[in-house]
Design a protein around this motif. Sequence first.
Motif, PDB file in Angstrom:
ATOM      1  N   ILE A   7     -12.607  11.457   0.611  1.00 54.63           N
ATOM      2  CA  ILE A   7     -11.512  11.730  -0.313  1.00 54.63           C
ATOM      3  C   ILE A   7     -10.292  12.081   0.517  1.00 54.63           C
ATOM      4  N   GLU A   8      -9.238  11.301   0.384  1.00 59.38           N
ATOM      5  CA  GLU A   8      -8.019  11.461   1.170  1.00 59.38           C
ATOM      6  C   GLU A   8      -6.836  11.745   0.240  1.00 59.38           C
ATOM      7  N   GLY A   9      -5.697  12.101   0.820  1.00 58.35           N
ATOM      8  CA  GLY A   9      -4.480  12.301   0.054  1.00 58.35           C
ATOM      9  C   GLY A   9      -3.682  13.482   0.561  1.00 58.35           C
ATOM     10  N   LEU A  10      -2.514  13.647  -0.024  1.00 60.51           N
ATOM     11  CA  LEU A  10      -1.644  14.767   0.328  1.00 60.51           C
ATOM     12  C   LEU A  10      -2.289  16.094  -0.035  1.00 60.51           C
ATOM     13  N   ASP A  11      -1.772  17.161   0.559  1.00 61.90           N
ATOM     14  CA  ASP A  11      -2.207  18.494   0.176  1.00 61.90           C
ATOM     15  C   ASP A  11      -1.842  18.736  -1.290  1.00 61.90           C
ATOM     16  N   ALA A  12      -2.695  19.491  -1.965  1.00 64.19           N
ATOM     17  CA  ALA A  12      -2.495  19.893  -3.362  1.00 64.19           C
ATOM     18  C   ALA A  12      -2.651  18.738  -4.348  1.00 64.19           C
ATOM     19  N   THR A  13      -3.444  17.740  -3.966  1.00 63.31           N
ATOM     20  CA  THR A  13      -3.772  16.667  -4.906  1.00 63.31           C
ATOM     21  C   THR A  13      -5.168  16.839  -5.476  1.00 63.31           C
ATOM     22  N   GLY A  14      -5.910  17.816  -4.986  1.00 63.45           N
ATOM     23  CA  GLY A  14      -7.235  18.098  -5.517  1.00 63.45           C
ATOM     24  C   GLY A  14      -8.389  17.607  -4.670  1.00 63.45           C
ATOM     25  N   LYS A  15      -8.138  17.273  -3.413  1.00 66.83           N
ATOM     26  CA  LYS A  15      -9.196  16.735  -2.550  1.00 66.83           C
ATOM     27  C   LYS A  15     -10.410  17.654  -2.462  1.00 66.83           C
ATOM     28  N   THR A  16     -10.172  18.916  -2.200  1.00 66.13           N
ATOM     29  CA  THR A  16     -11.288  19.849  -2.027  1.00 66.13           C
ATOM     30  C   THR A  16     -12.047  20.028  -3.333  1.00 66.13           C
ATOM     31  N   SER A  17     -11.340  20.258  -4.427  1.00 68.48           N
ATOM     32  CA  SER A  17     -12.005  20.444  -5.722  1.00 68.48           C
ATOM     33  C   SER A  17     -12.809  19.216  -6.113  1.00 68.48           C
ATOM     34  N   THR A 117      -3.577  11.368  -5.524  1.00 68.39           N
ATOM     35  CA  THR A 117      -2.139  11.573  -5.543  1.00 68.39           C
ATOM     36  C   THR A 117      -1.801  12.426  -6.765  1.00 68.39           C
ATOM     37  N   ALA A 118      -0.624  13.008  -6.734  1.00 64.45           N
ATOM     38  CA  ALA A 118      -0.163  13.807  -7.869  1.00 64.45           C
ATOM     39  C   ALA A 118       1.354  13.829  -7.868  1.00 64.45           C
ATOM     40  N   VAL A 157      -6.434   4.393  -5.520  1.00 64.00           N
ATOM     41  CA  VAL A 157      -5.566   5.567  -5.661  1.00 64.00           C
ATOM     42  C   VAL A 157      -5.812   6.159  -7.051  1.00 64.00           C
ATOM     43  N   ILE A 158      -6.061   7.459  -7.091  1.00 66.91           N
ATOM     44  CA  ILE A 158      -6.342   8.146  -8.353  1.00 66.91           C
ATOM     45  C   ILE A 158      -5.311   9.253  -8.535  1.00 66.91           C
ATOM     46  N   ASP A 159      -4.567   9.190  -9.626  1.00 63.00           N
ATOM     47  CA  ASP A 159      -3.548  10.189  -9.922  1.00 63.00           C
ATOM     48  C   ASP A 159      -4.213  11.406 -10.564  1.00 63.00           C
ATOM     49  N   THR A 160      -4.029  12.572  -9.949  1.00 59.56           N
ATOM     50  CA  THR A 160      -4.654  13.804 -10.433  1.00 59.56           C
ATOM     51  C   THR A 160      -3.669  14.699 -11.183  1.00 59.56           C
ATOM     52  N   THR A 161      -2.462  14.203 -11.447  1.00 58.36           N
ATOM     53  CA  THR A 161      -1.410  15.020 -12.044  1.00 58.36           C
ATOM     54  C   THR A 161      -1.854  15.703 -13.326  1.00 58.36           C
TER      55      THR A 161
END
Length: 182
Positions: A7-17, A117-118, A157-161
């Motif tokens: 699981i990749e992406g910017l910080d605060a996109t929910g990777k860890t969760s 992403t978010a 790419v999965i939007d987590t917004t």
Amino acid sequence: MPLFVCIEGLDATGKTSVSQALAPHLGAYYYKSPGGPYAEARRIVDEVVDPITRYFFYRAAVQYDSNIIRGLLQNGSVVCDRYIYSTIVCHAAMDERIQGLFETTGLVMPDYVFVLTANEDVRMRRLAGRLSVSAMEKNLLLQRKIDQLFRMQGHPVIDTTHTQVEDIVETILGYLGGGAST
């Protein structure tokens, strides 16, 4: 056969969760990169070294992580919270010369990679809730460039917004054909 999902992406996109929630669905180990001695040292490296030196630190960390993941895969699937793509994308956004340094020799490569992403406003609100936020995380121009480079990698790419963690996990399981256990 064990799966290696990243699981990749910017910080605060929910990777860890998302990674932590996905792992049990797959009967998988959860692994956060960078691990081992690199996890603590990154705080120093992130703020004080030039992008190329920083890239080599993180590339060494990925090599370390790869060895750990290789061992874990002997006993089951692995869901990894960032890996080689974060290393190359983040550093290439800082210094374009780094793209020429990218190589994966000796690494266990993921079977599946998903980029989260978010919306920028949502990410900034999520970051505001953290105890510490790095200068890199606050640099919106750099973050936009990193996001663009992630999207160019060709991974889903999965939007987590506005999406709950369990819904994101279900989306990923759909890509995986319903999932697999160890």
